[in-house]
Motif scaffolding. Sequence first.
Motif, PDB file in Angstrom:
ATOM      1  N   SER A  79       0.839  -1.212   0.000  1.00 30.99           N
ATOM      2  CA  SER A  79       0.000   0.000   0.000  1.00 30.99           C
ATOM      3  C   SER A  79       0.875   1.263   0.000  1.00 30.99           C
ATOM      4  N   LEU A  80       2.025   1.190   0.669  1.00 27.31           N
ATOM      5  CA  LEU A  80       2.925   2.349   0.681  1.00 27.31           C
ATOM      6  C   LEU A  80       3.535   2.575  -0.698  1.00 27.31           C
ATOM      7  N   ILE A  81       3.951   1.483  -1.360  1.00 22.10           N
ATOM      8  CA  ILE A  81       4.540   1.616  -2.712  1.00 22.10           C
ATOM      9  C   ILE A  81       3.525   2.283  -3.647  1.00 22.10           C
ATOM     10  N   HIS A  82       2.283   1.805  -3.610  1.00 26.44           N
ATOM     11  CA  HIS A  82       1.254   2.377  -4.494  1.00 26.44           C
ATOM     12  C   HIS A  82       0.873   3.799  -4.075  1.00 26.44           C
ATOM     13  N   ASP A  83       0.828   4.005  -2.767  1.00 29.61           N
ATOM     14  CA  ASP A  83       0.458   5.342  -2.274  1.00 29.61           C
ATOM     15  C   ASP A  83       1.477   6.408  -2.723  1.00 29.61           C
ATOM     16  N   ASP A  84       2.729   6.000  -2.883  1.00 36.33           N
ATOM     17  CA  ASP A  84       3.794   6.942  -3.265  1.00 36.33           C
ATOM     18  C   ASP A  84       3.819   7.252  -4.761  1.00 36.33           C
ATOM     19  N   LEU A  85       3.091   6.491  -5.554  1.00 39.84           N
ATOM     20  CA  LEU A  85       3.124   6.662  -7.020  1.00 39.84           C
ATOM     21  C   LEU A  85       2.636   8.050  -7.445  1.00 39.84           C
ATOM     22  N   PRO A  86       3.102   8.532  -8.594  1.00 37.55           N
ATOM     23  CA  PRO A  86       2.625   9.833  -9.090  1.00 37.55           C
ATOM     24  C   PRO A  86       1.093   9.923  -9.168  1.00 37.55           C
ATOM     25  N   ALA A  87       0.427   8.823  -9.473  1.00 37.87           N
ATOM     26  CA  ALA A  87      -1.037   8.860  -9.580  1.00 37.87           C
ATOM     27  C   ALA A  87      -1.709   9.003  -8.212  1.00 37.87           C
ATOM     28  N   MET A  88      -0.959   8.757  -7.146  1.00 35.74           N
ATOM     29  CA  MET A  88      -1.515   8.896  -5.786  1.00 35.74           C
ATOM     30  C   MET A  88      -0.840  10.100  -5.119  1.00 35.74           C
ATOM     31  N   ASP A  89      -0.002   9.859  -4.106  1.00 36.79           N
ATOM     32  CA  ASP A  89       0.575  10.995  -3.371  1.00 36.79           C
ATOM     33  C   ASP A  89       1.828  11.590  -4.023  1.00 36.79           C
ATOM     34  N   ASN A  90       2.405  10.866  -4.952  1.00 36.38           N
ATOM     35  CA  ASN A  90       3.584  11.334  -5.688  1.00 36.38           C
ATOM     36  C   ASN A  90       4.737  11.737  -4.753  1.00 36.38           C
ATOM     37  N   ASP A  91       5.213  10.755  -3.987  1.00 40.02           N
ATOM     38  CA  ASP A  91       6.298  11.027  -3.043  1.00 40.02           C
ATOM     39  C   ASP A  91       7.624  10.455  -3.542  1.00 40.02           C
ATOM     40  N   ASP A  92       8.711  11.155  -3.168  1.00 43.52           N
ATOM     41  CA  ASP A  92      10.042  10.729  -3.624  1.00 43.52           C
ATOM     42  C   ASP A  92      10.792   9.899  -2.581  1.00 43.52           C
ATOM     43  N   TYR A  93      10.406  10.069  -1.312  1.00 43.18           N
ATOM     44  CA  TYR A  93      11.123   9.354  -0.247  1.00 43.18           C
ATOM     45  C   TYR A  93      10.158   8.595   0.649  1.00 43.18           C
ATOM     46  N   ARG A  94      10.604   7.433   1.104  1.00 50.26           N
ATOM     47  CA  ARG A  94       9.825   6.597   2.017  1.00 50.26           C
ATOM     48  C   ARG A  94      10.801   5.765   2.807  1.00 50.26           C
ATOM     49  N   ARG A  95      10.591   5.666   4.086  1.00 48.91           N
ATOM     50  CA  ARG A  95      11.460   4.869   4.957  1.00 48.91           C
ATOM     51  C   ARG A  95      12.940   5.247   4.741  1.00 48.91           C
ATOM     52  N   GLY A  96      13.149   6.555   4.523  1.00 49.49           N
ATOM     53  CA  GLY A  96      14.521   7.068   4.407  1.00 49.49           C
ATOM     54  C   GLY A  96      15.206   6.760   3.090  1.00 49.49           C
ATOM     55  N   LYS A  97      14.468   6.204   2.141  1.00 48.78           N
ATOM     56  CA  LYS A  97      15.078   5.867   0.850  1.00 48.78           C
ATOM     57  C   LYS A  97      14.212   6.429  -0.273  1.00 48.78           C
ATOM     58  N   LEU A  98      14.795   6.480  -1.482  1.00 48.01           N
ATOM     59  CA  LEU A  98      13.976   6.875  -2.636  1.00 48.01           C
ATOM     60  C   LEU A  98      12.791   5.911  -2.742  1.00 48.01           C
ATOM     61  N   THR A  99      11.658   6.429  -3.182  1.00 44.61           N
ATOM     62  CA  THR A  99      10.481   5.549  -3.312  1.00 44.61           C
ATOM     63  C   THR A  99      10.712   4.518  -4.420  1.00 44.61           C
ATOM     64  N   ASN A 100       9.922   3.464  -4.371  1.00 40.21           N
ATOM     65  CA  ASN A 100      10.109   2.332  -5.271  1.00 40.21           C
ATOM     66  C   ASN A 100      10.113   2.757  -6.748  1.00 40.21           C
ATOM     67  N   HIS A 101       9.125   3.593  -7.137  1.00 45.09           N
ATOM     68  CA  HIS A 101       9.042   3.965  -8.561  1.00 45.09           C
ATOM     69  C   HIS A 101      10.203   4.857  -8.991  1.00 45.09           C
ATOM     70  N   LYS A 102      10.801   5.570  -8.009  1.00 47.29           N
ATOM     71  CA  LYS A 102      11.948   6.431  -8.350  1.00 47.29           C
ATOM     72  C   LYS A 102      13.163   5.568  -8.714  1.00 47.29           C
ATOM     73  N   VAL A 103      13.223   4.373  -8.116  1.00 51.58           N
ATOM     74  CA  VAL A 103      14.372   3.497  -8.367  1.00 51.58           C
ATOM     75  C   VAL A 103      14.094   2.544  -9.531  1.00 51.58           C
TER      76      VAL A 103
END
Length: 293
Positions: A79-103
Amino acid sequence: MILKEYLDKNKKIVETQLESLIEGQAAIPVIYEAMKYSLLAGGKRLRPILAMMACELFDGDIENVLPFACSIEMIHTYSLIHDDLPAMDNDDYRRGKLTNHKVFGEGYAILAGDALLNKAFEIIHDTLIKKPSLEYIKAAAYLSKASGVHGMIGGQCIDLYYENKQIDLEVLNSMHDKKTGAMIKAPLVVGSLIAGGSEEDVLRLERYGQLIGLAFQISDDILDVEGSIEKLGKKTGSDINNNKATFVSCYGLEKSKQMAHTIIEEAQSLIEIYGTKGLLLKELSNYLIERDV
Ligand code: GRG
């Protein structure tokens, strides 16, 4: 045992188990790297630990609840990986690292989330095959609903729908009860069921979960305003930037803090019945609103 020791010990148990559950997978390009990247990126492991605490409250064996606890963490991570996606919250960092889609790119991030969700239910079904008891089946059914349209996904849909729109407080509460609360209630219910808690106990822990879930969300909204990116491992101010209605935007900071305290007191009074056996759950509920991470 004091809470910190308990959290540290059980976080290690969960992380070791998660690593072994995700190891030795078939050689398909990228996807396992993407799954492991987010699943093993740290995090508080609050949800699996709640399942373990509930299980121990009713003298259950941790070994029995562990597959469910790890599955819950996999669902949470998806849910965090999907929540961070551009189509959702569009976040670059999560748990101190780049978000999954950024990598890994959006395609693999979507698939890594999907794969973690499927892996969670694969683990649960394998557990049910080994131990097809009614209580285990009830636990699996509860988790399916909690993570679906009647729970977390439903809450996320309400969230998406109300972006840039006025939201009334009843809807705000219902949104959080589903989006965040469902996956806090689920481990408590699952842990109680696996340990053979009575129907009354299961319902009590579910209500306790509903209350601490709400307080947890309020503290999340407060941290989005007052927290630091270094400690949280994700950027702050994302609610304001995304025009999200939050407890802070509706009630202000001070009132939100007061509300979180009142809700935690109510949660604690519910579990008073368990005396010293319920002390860890009580301490945990304090931690949820005092945390800075
Ligand atoms: C199905 C496309 C699709 C998306 C699903 C359902 C969903 C996306 C997202 C909702 C999940 C979500 C982000 C809820 C907010 C709850 C919350 C406060 C999460 C942070 O939990 P922590 O603080 O995080 O426990 P750690 O990193 O410690 O595990």
